[in-house]
Design an enzyme around this catalytic site. Sequence first.
Site, PDB file in Angstrom:
ATOM      1  N   ALA A  93       0.913  -1.183  -0.126  1.00  0.00           N
ATOM      2  CA  ALA A  93       0.097   0.000   0.114  1.00  0.00           C
ATOM      3  C   ALA A  93       0.931   1.103   0.109  1.00  0.00           C
ATOM      4  O   ALA A  93       1.568   1.322   1.092  1.00  0.00           O
ATOM      5  CB  ALA A  93      -0.856   0.001   1.226  1.00  0.00           C
ATOM      6  N   SER A  94       0.703   2.088  -0.920  1.00  0.00           N
ATOM      7  CA  SER A  94       1.664   3.001  -1.350  1.00  0.00           C
ATOM      8  C   SER A  94       1.693   4.215  -0.226  1.00  0.00           C
ATOM      9  O   SER A  94       0.503   4.209   0.617  1.00  0.00           O
ATOM     10  CB  SER A  94       1.514   3.960  -2.413  1.00  0.00           C
ATOM     11  OG  SER A  94       1.435   2.884  -3.639  1.00  0.00           O
ATOM     12  N   ALA A  95       2.756   4.870   0.280  1.00  0.00           N
ATOM     13  CA  ALA A  95       2.766   5.829   1.362  1.00  0.00           C
ATOM     14  C   ALA A  95       1.547   6.763   0.826  1.00  0.00           C
ATOM     15  O   ALA A  95       1.457   7.427  -0.195  1.00  0.00           O
ATOM     16  CB  ALA A  95       3.907   6.719   1.202  1.00  0.00           C
TER      17      ALA A  95
END
Length: 386
Positions: A93-95
Amino acid sequence: MDSSEEIALRGLLGEISNELGSLASQWERAAWATPRHRFLPDRLWVGETLTLCDREKSPDAWFQAAYANEPAVTQINDGKDPGDGERWPSSSASAPNIVFRMLDMLDVEPGAKILEIGTGTGWNAGLLTRVAGPGTVTSIELDPGLATEAEERLRREGASVHVVIGDGAKGYPERAPYDRLEATCSVRRVPRPWLAQVKPGGVILTPWDSPWICYGLLRLTVDDAGNASGPFSPHSAFMVMPDQRTNLGIYRDVVREDQQPEESATTISPWDVAGQDFEAQFAIGIQLRDVWRTWQKAPVEGVSSRLWVATTDATSWAAVDWDGKSQGRFTVWQYGPRRLWNEVEAAYGWWKLHDSPGPERFGLTVTPEGETVWLDSPDQHVFATG
């Protein structure tokens, strides 16, 4: 949502607003309607060592990771047990800060038809559908397990997204044309099916990668002829689309004992081209599209650090050595039909000559025939490839 969740989300949104300057109200509302922790699996891998963090065993640490303004690694080694071997992230899950930066760049309006490449946890697709509206978002995921889990989370949260299993590089023509296409994985070349599936005037937004460095975002606008052009911007680091990865090891695939490299010297520091100057690295990577690099500490006696440079076809390589004492002089070894360090020096010299431009001064034009990198305007070509 209980009070601890509200506090965590409020703190995260405040941090994102400070970083971005502001957070559009539509995306803030979407964030409250789509809490991040509800889209994360019970097992995360945290830190540089990718240590397992299990929600059941360490609920506080897991929750802290869920609301950190950092990527949350949700899968390692393509879901295979690495044992005692090397661990590498294969899904995350991207920043949150880059998630909302990209959403803002995408310029989504209610009713827009959107194709997302890489469903992952489903959180980004959930955010998109809160703004674009139910049934407007199609999300394609290569990994069947990830797709199934994301679809279940989206359904549980009341987010109407059409999730399909497939190769994102091919897009999803069944529901084309789209107003917006957003990739949540990096690409080294823009898949041509994307151009055909986005309406004229529509936007393609994707993280960018070169074998040299994963850095930058590319925002393309599609024209009436089915071509696309647009600028890069800084930041972002996403995993590369699987079919565009470089899976090479210097000693496993490139260097052989019987090879006889040529020796020379250089005054350009390897840290100038492969250190912490990401703008220099971006410029080198955008010019040398088939060259990668890796560092090695104390490979042999008398060498403190070595920078390896090699082609993705493993036919040419160079090594730049620092003995730990000399100032401004480094030993160079080169082998193969190409003199790679000479090419790196030339690319770095070009970048310095043009006032050290950052990614925002570069752009890309994509046609069915190839790609052209430009500087400042599309008529100032830097590099073209088929």
